[in-house]
Design a protein around this motif. Sequence first.
Motif, PDB file in Angstrom:
ATOM      1  N   PRO A  35       0.821  -1.209   0.000  1.00  0.00           N
ATOM      2  CA  PRO A  35       0.000   0.000   0.000  1.00  0.00           C
ATOM      3  C   PRO A  35       0.862   1.269   0.000  1.00  0.00           C
ATOM      4  O   PRO A  35       1.663   1.464   0.926  1.00  0.00           O
ATOM      5  CB  PRO A  35      -0.806  -0.100   1.297  1.00  0.00           C
ATOM      6  N   GLU A  36       0.692   2.084  -1.022  1.00  0.00           N
ATOM      7  CA  GLU A  36       1.581   3.226  -1.271  1.00  0.00           C
ATOM      8  C   GLU A  36       1.700   4.178  -0.088  1.00  0.00           C
ATOM      9  O   GLU A  36       2.787   4.632   0.247  1.00  0.00           O
ATOM     10  CB  GLU A  36       1.124   4.030  -2.504  1.00  0.00           C
ATOM     11  N   ARG A  37       0.559   4.487   0.541  1.00  0.00           N
ATOM     12  CA  ARG A  37       0.602   5.457   1.638  1.00  0.00           C
ATOM     13  C   ARG A  37       1.515   4.965   2.767  1.00  0.00           C
ATOM     14  O   ARG A  37       2.264   5.748   3.362  1.00  0.00           O
ATOM     15  CB  ARG A  37      -0.816   5.696   2.173  1.00  0.00           C
ATOM     16  N   LEU A  38       1.474   3.676   3.034  1.00  0.00           N
ATOM     17  CA  LEU A  38       2.322   3.104   4.087  1.00  0.00           C
ATOM     18  C   LEU A  38       3.798   3.240   3.732  1.00  0.00           C
ATOM     19  O   LEU A  38       4.616   3.662   4.558  1.00  0.00           O
ATOM     20  CB  LEU A  38       1.970   1.627   4.299  1.00  0.00           C
TER      21      LEU A  38
ATOM     22  N   CYS B 170       1.701  -5.466   8.836  1.00  0.00           N
ATOM     23  CA  CYS B 170       1.628  -3.998   8.715  1.00  0.00           C
ATOM     24  C   CYS B 170       0.926  -3.598   7.423  1.00  0.00           C
ATOM     25  O   CYS B 170       0.091  -2.682   7.416  1.00  0.00           O
ATOM     26  CB  CYS B 170       3.029  -3.386   8.735  1.00  0.00           C
ATOM     27  N   GLU B 171       1.264  -4.269   6.325  1.00  0.00           N
ATOM     28  CA  GLU B 171       0.619  -3.956   5.040  1.00  0.00           C
ATOM     29  C   GLU B 171      -0.880  -4.218   5.118  1.00  0.00           C
ATOM     30  O   GLU B 171      -1.689  -3.432   4.616  1.00  0.00           O
ATOM     31  CB  GLU B 171       1.249  -4.784   3.911  1.00  0.00           C
ATOM     32  N   GLY B 172      -1.254  -5.330   5.743  1.00  0.00           N
ATOM     33  CA  GLY B 172      -2.669  -5.675   5.878  1.00  0.00           C
ATOM     34  C   GLY B 172      -3.416  -4.651   6.725  1.00  0.00           C
ATOM     35  O   GLY B 172      -4.527  -4.237   6.379  1.00  0.00           O
ATOM     36  N   GLN B 173      -2.784  -4.235   7.821  1.00  0.00           N
ATOM     37  CA  GLN B 173      -3.403  -3.223   8.687  1.00  0.00           C
ATOM     38  C   GLN B 173      -3.593  -1.916   7.914  1.00  0.00           C
ATOM     39  O   GLN B 173      -4.625  -1.252   8.024  1.00  0.00           O
ATOM     40  CB  GLN B 173      -2.523  -3.013   9.927  1.00  0.00           C
ATOM     41  N   SER B 174      -2.598  -1.576   7.107  1.00  0.00           N
ATOM     42  CA  SER B 174      -2.677  -0.357   6.303  1.00  0.00           C
ATOM     43  C   SER B 174      -3.803  -0.454   5.271  1.00  0.00           C
ATOM     44  O   SER B 174      -4.557   0.502   5.065  1.00  0.00           O
ATOM     45  CB  SER B 174      -1.326  -0.103   5.626  1.00  0.00           C
TER      46      SER B 174
END
Lengths: 349, 349
Positions: A35-38, B170-174
């Motif tokens: 996810p880009e924002r992350l 972390c990616e999943g949470q995002s």
Amino acid sequence: MTTPEAREEAVLEAVRERRERVNGAIPEELPIKRPERLYEASRYLLDAGGKRLRPTVLLATAEALADVDPLGTDYRQFPTLEGDEIDVMNAAISVEVIQSFTLIHDDIMDDDDLRRGVPAVHKEYDLETAILAGDTLYSKAFEIMLESGADADRMVDALDVLATTCTKICEGQSLDVTFEERDGVTPEEYLEMVEQKTAVLYAASACLPAILMGANDETVEALYGYGLDIGRAFQIQDDVLDLTVPSEKLGKQRGSDLVENKQTLITVHAREQGLDIVDLVDTNDVDAVTEAEIDDALAELEAVGSIDYANDKARELVEQGKDRLEVLPDNEARELLCQLADYLIERGY
Amino acid sequence: MTTPEAREEAVLEAVRERRERVNGAIPEELPIKRPERLYEASRYLLDAGGKRLRPTVLLATAEALADVDPLGTDYRQFPTLEGDEIDVMNAAISVEVIQSFTLIHDDIMDDDDLRRGVPAVHKEYDLETAILAGDTLYSKAFEIMLESGADADRMVDALDVLATTCTKICEGQSLDVTFEERDGVTPEEYLEMVEQKTAVLYAASACLPAILMGANDETVEALYGYGLDIGRAFQIQDDVLDLTVPSEKLGKQRGSDLVENKQTLITVHAREQGLDIVDLVDTNDVDAVTEAEIDDALAELEAVGSIDYANDKARELVEQGKDRLEVLPDNEARELLCQLADYLIERGY
């Protein structure tokens, strides 16, 4: 005989050259992806600048150990002491990524607005994203280290250093918070806190190439000690500079540590000399303090010998650190590590 | 022929027996030491309870692979497939510690007040301590895994799984955060998010003993797949239970996901069937909603087939996961892993 200015310029040039390579490698090891924002938030502080002192220590130590010409060898295919090659740049990026994660979370904890001249990540994005960006960098540091291509035995030791270093940074940060609520912190306790909060990452930076390249235990330990010494000296110098560098050069109010009653080696020493530290400056508001008040406070600290004490301690640590470099081959990169140690306490800001 | 109740009781007993051993090992691997406040905060949620499903999956997988009697072998000196011994309990604690770190940080991000019937760590302590406690658990998970005593090659692979798992969480949470601000999330996108946020830690739990014990790649991959399948099924069942279990049994308002417009597999499916999800319940206030409103919403979701869709999907994933266990020797522990899979979607809450 070189002048101090020429010596400092030479160190800064060496740091700059390595910084450019590190800056070029960061997007390769930490690309913006979904996810880009992350990932944008994770990269935000790394892209905002920084001297890259820790990666520079790591790369220069690798150069000294391999006994190669500084900057003359590909960091991505770097010779170990056992005849194989590793990607030592990955190790350098890994420690910088750890540093960046701790800054993002520290800024949340201190609710600081600015970092490196830009908004802190939780201000530019939000609390949620900042926590998550720090957490992402945390695991990415391990992933990036894992891709340095070292032999499994050496890799396990390197990851062990990385994990215990992170734990100690958390312990140091926790001690720092405790100290803010406590009277009677001694210089020894303060230095222990600084060792955990700040110096261990310098120690890791110096010993990781030795571990990954297969150096012996004596070398690994000496380099770890070098890092602890210069890391503590670095923090002490930061405390001195907060009092002595003009506000406009410092980028924040001079003496803000004093105003906010933050403990430093200078104040814990002064208190032991009987000085009333809490009332050195009347206000607790950084925006309200005058330069004259800071000058008066500084004069009182100088009078009880606390500035000299801090300078002497930093110099002593740097000399001790430099002595430890005797384990390295006598070469240009080792000389750079000595100059870096001097620079950390001679720098103007 | 056993009844569903007897099957569930047998699974719960197997979970309970392993949980007791895990609970006994946590203070050994994560002792309260200086700075005490930091370690107390790090242990707070771990000590507050939890089913220990992930460690149970890990320990049962180890038992199945080693083909030993369930609970009959010392987890601290556990036989690998290569003739040496490892401390498989350390691996089990490591995944539970990761789970605990993510819960502490998630509760901050969602500003949730309660967890496991006690105040969230940032409520019991403070924001600063909670961030730091999570960060400490993060590196401790790596340290604890490193002390499982596996051969270096296997250890490197295990640490790689641990690091990439944390990144994916972390990616999943995002992604989950992004979904809250987005319309038109598809069931496929939702399941991808659940895979990253929730299922990867089940996948890690199932495949880590295989990696540490020296199983072949086919076995490691099959077990990873089993974990992904049951982890996704677990989350889907959680979404169903939020709507169907009485509030007093659930420990929070039934249908709170709907009230708060949280996307679930049920709602993303219903929206694809043309249902207006946002207005299914009028209020956005969990305290103001009535049981009758939730019943009406549930009836609408049932009418467009969304509850059946979610139940079918969870069942399908569980059956797929169980099929993957064919790579394991046919023994009592493998049977337990099958029963655990069934339990995850048959459980009442």
